[in-house]
Design a protein around this motif. Structure first.
Motif, PDB file in Angstrom:
ATOM      1  N   GLU A  99       0.628  -1.268   0.142  1.00 47.20           N
ATOM      2  CA  GLU A  99       0.106  -0.117   0.001  1.00 47.20           C
ATOM      3  C   GLU A  99       0.977   1.212  -0.083  1.00 47.20           C
ATOM      4  N   LEU A 100       2.016   1.457   0.573  1.00 43.45           N
ATOM      5  CA  LEU A 100       2.835   2.582   0.728  1.00 43.45           C
ATOM      6  C   LEU A 100       3.191   2.947  -0.781  1.00 43.45           C
ATOM      7  N   MET A 101       3.902   1.931  -1.509  1.00 40.24           N
ATOM      8  CA  MET A 101       4.312   2.179  -2.983  1.00 40.24           C
ATOM      9  C   MET A 101       3.273   2.336  -3.577  1.00 40.24           C
ATOM     10  N   ILE A 102       1.915   1.915  -3.600  1.00 48.79           N
ATOM     11  CA  ILE A 102       0.840   1.928  -4.457  1.00 48.79           C
ATOM     12  C   ILE A 102       0.376   3.596  -4.167  1.00 48.79           C
ATOM     13  N   ALA A 103       0.398   3.802  -2.645  1.00 56.35           N
ATOM     14  CA  ALA A 103      -0.155   5.247  -2.474  1.00 56.35           C
ATOM     15  C   ALA A 103       0.826   6.295  -3.326  1.00 56.35           C
ATOM     16  N   HIS A 104       2.170   6.267  -3.323  1.00 55.22           N
ATOM     17  CA  HIS A 104       2.879   7.001  -4.279  1.00 55.22           C
ATOM     18  C   HIS A 104       2.715   6.667  -5.790  1.00 55.22           C
ATOM     19  N   ALA A 105       2.299   5.670  -6.263  1.00 55.65           N
ATOM     20  CA  ALA A 105       2.020   5.674  -7.544  1.00 55.65           C
ATOM     21  C   ALA A 105       0.883   6.397  -7.978  1.00 55.65           C
ATOM     22  N   VAL A 106      -0.362   6.346  -7.026  1.00 55.81           N
ATOM     23  CA  VAL A 106      -1.321   7.129  -7.313  1.00 55.81           C
ATOM     24  C   VAL A 106      -1.150   8.589  -7.215  1.00 55.81           C
ATOM     25  N   ARG A 107      -0.439   8.932  -5.901  1.00 54.70           N
ATOM     26  CA  ARG A 107      -0.051  10.293  -6.044  1.00 54.70           C
ATOM     27  C   ARG A 107       0.756  10.982  -7.542  1.00 54.70           C
ATOM     28  N   ARG A 108       1.434  10.194  -7.988  1.00 53.92           N
ATOM     29  CA  ARG A 108       2.094  10.393  -9.199  1.00 53.92           C
ATOM     30  C   ARG A 108       1.255  10.466 -10.475  1.00 53.92           C
ATOM     31  N   GLY A 109       0.043   9.957 -10.178  1.00 55.68           N
ATOM     32  CA  GLY A 109      -0.860   9.927 -11.475  1.00 55.68           C
ATOM     33  C   GLY A 109      -0.494   8.642 -12.590  1.00 55.68           C
ATOM     34  N   LEU A 110      -0.004   7.525 -12.034  1.00 52.01           N
ATOM     35  CA  LEU A 110       0.275   6.350 -12.803  1.00 52.01           C
ATOM     36  C   LEU A 110      -0.984   5.947 -13.281  1.00 52.01           C
ATOM     37  N   GLY A 111      -1.008   5.034 -14.253  1.00 57.19           N
ATOM     38  CA  GLY A 111      -2.189   4.479 -14.605  1.00 57.19           C
ATOM     39  C   GLY A 111      -2.655   2.967 -14.139  1.00 57.19           C
ATOM     40  N   GLY A 112      -1.372   2.370 -13.527  1.00 56.27           N
ATOM     41  CA  GLY A 112      -1.689   1.050 -13.000  1.00 56.27           C
ATOM     42  C   GLY A 112      -0.252   0.316 -12.729  1.00 56.27           C
ATOM     43  N   VAL A 113      -0.207  -0.822 -12.292  1.00 55.73           N
ATOM     44  CA  VAL A 113       0.973  -1.725 -12.005  1.00 55.73           C
ATOM     45  C   VAL A 113       0.440  -3.257 -12.140  1.00 55.73           C
ATOM     46  N   VAL A 114       1.479  -3.611 -13.064  1.00 54.73           N
ATOM     47  CA  VAL A 114       1.440  -5.266 -13.379  1.00 54.73           C
ATOM     48  C   VAL A 114       2.748  -5.972 -12.687  1.00 54.73           C
ATOM     49  N   ILE A 115       2.617  -6.753 -11.812  1.00 54.94           N
ATOM     50  CA  ILE A 115       3.555  -7.591 -11.342  1.00 54.94           C
ATOM     51  C   ILE A 115       3.562  -9.156 -11.610  1.00 54.94           C
ATOM     52  N   ASN A 116       4.514  -9.396 -12.372  1.00 52.51           N
ATOM     53  CA  ASN A 116       4.601 -10.921 -12.829  1.00 52.51           C
ATOM     54  C   ASN A 116       5.227 -11.310 -11.306  1.00 52.51           C
TER      55      ASN A 116
END
Length: 226
Positions: A99-116
């Motif tokens: 959740e911490l890294m995701i909060a950072h991604a949301v704050r930066r306006g990214l479109g999503g993350v895919v993790i294999n």
């Protein structure tokens, strides 16, 4: 320059916001069919978020299984709307994002993350709408030592992804649309989607033609027994 510790510039050519918006309205299954069913990121990669389409240009990461050092950097260099796509070998031993890294991604306006690979803080991810696709969940955290590379060509379950390609994901899974072929694939997918929409309307109205089933059986020499 050390192999395994390389960061390349973000792609100069990538899927445009207008192209992304057009694809966002199409089912992944129709896009896959229009690509001859030859490209898929495998059935393990599933949406972990609370619902909604993932769509945008790829920023790629190749990382050692269990290590998220380069993922951290990718979240910093990706641009608004970009999808950070990580090939971590599919290993589920350590979570690469929470959740911490995701909060950072949301704050930066990214479109999503895919993790294999794996995520953690699954309840928080499910409660949110930020698009996250991953192969699994584990509470064990990551290492931050590397190696890893950013904006290199990667492959997930045989699906090749280049930086700037269009990534599309819904409840059926993920597909990568090569940027060079995106317009042609869109046209074919739109045609197929419109035809299926018309077919659904025909089914609802009781006008669906099922004669093709018997025609196919006849061509294959099926015998009716008894």
């Amino acid at each position: 320059m050390t192999a395994g510790f390389r960061i390349y510039p973000n792609p100069k050519q990538k899927a445009s916001p207008e192209l992304v918006d057009r694809y966002r309205k199409l089912p992944v299954a129709n896009v896959s069919d229009s690509m001859s069913r030859m490209s898929a990121a495998g059935p393990r990669l599933r949406p972990m978020h609370g619902g909604g389409v993932l769509a945008g240009p790829a920023i790629t990461v190749k990382s050692r299984p269990g290590d998220n050092l380069m993922l951290h950097k990718a979240l910093d260099v990706a641009e608004p709307g970009d999808i950070v796509v990580v090939d971590a070998g599919g290993d589920l031993t350590n979570a690469l994002i929470g959740e911490l890294m995701i909060a950072h991604a949301v704050r930066r306006g990214l479109g999503g993350v895919v993790i294999n690979g794996a995520i953690r803080d699954a309840a928080s991810v499910r409660a949110g709408k930020f698009p996250i696709f991953a192969a699994g969940v584990t509470h064990r955290g990551p290492y931050k030592d590397g190696p890893g590379e950013i904006n290199v060509q990667i492959a997930i379950d045989g699906m090749v992804i280049k930086p700037g390609d269009l990534i599309l994901g819904d409840d059926d899974g993920l597909v990568c649309v090569p940027l060079a072929d995106a317009e042609a694939i869109y046209a074919a997918t739109k045609k197929k989607h419109d035809a299926e929409t018309a077919q659904l309307e025909a089914i609802s109205a009781g006008r669906n033609d099922r004669s093709w089933v018997d025609e196919e059986l006849k061509k294959r020499g099926v015998e009716y027994m008894g």
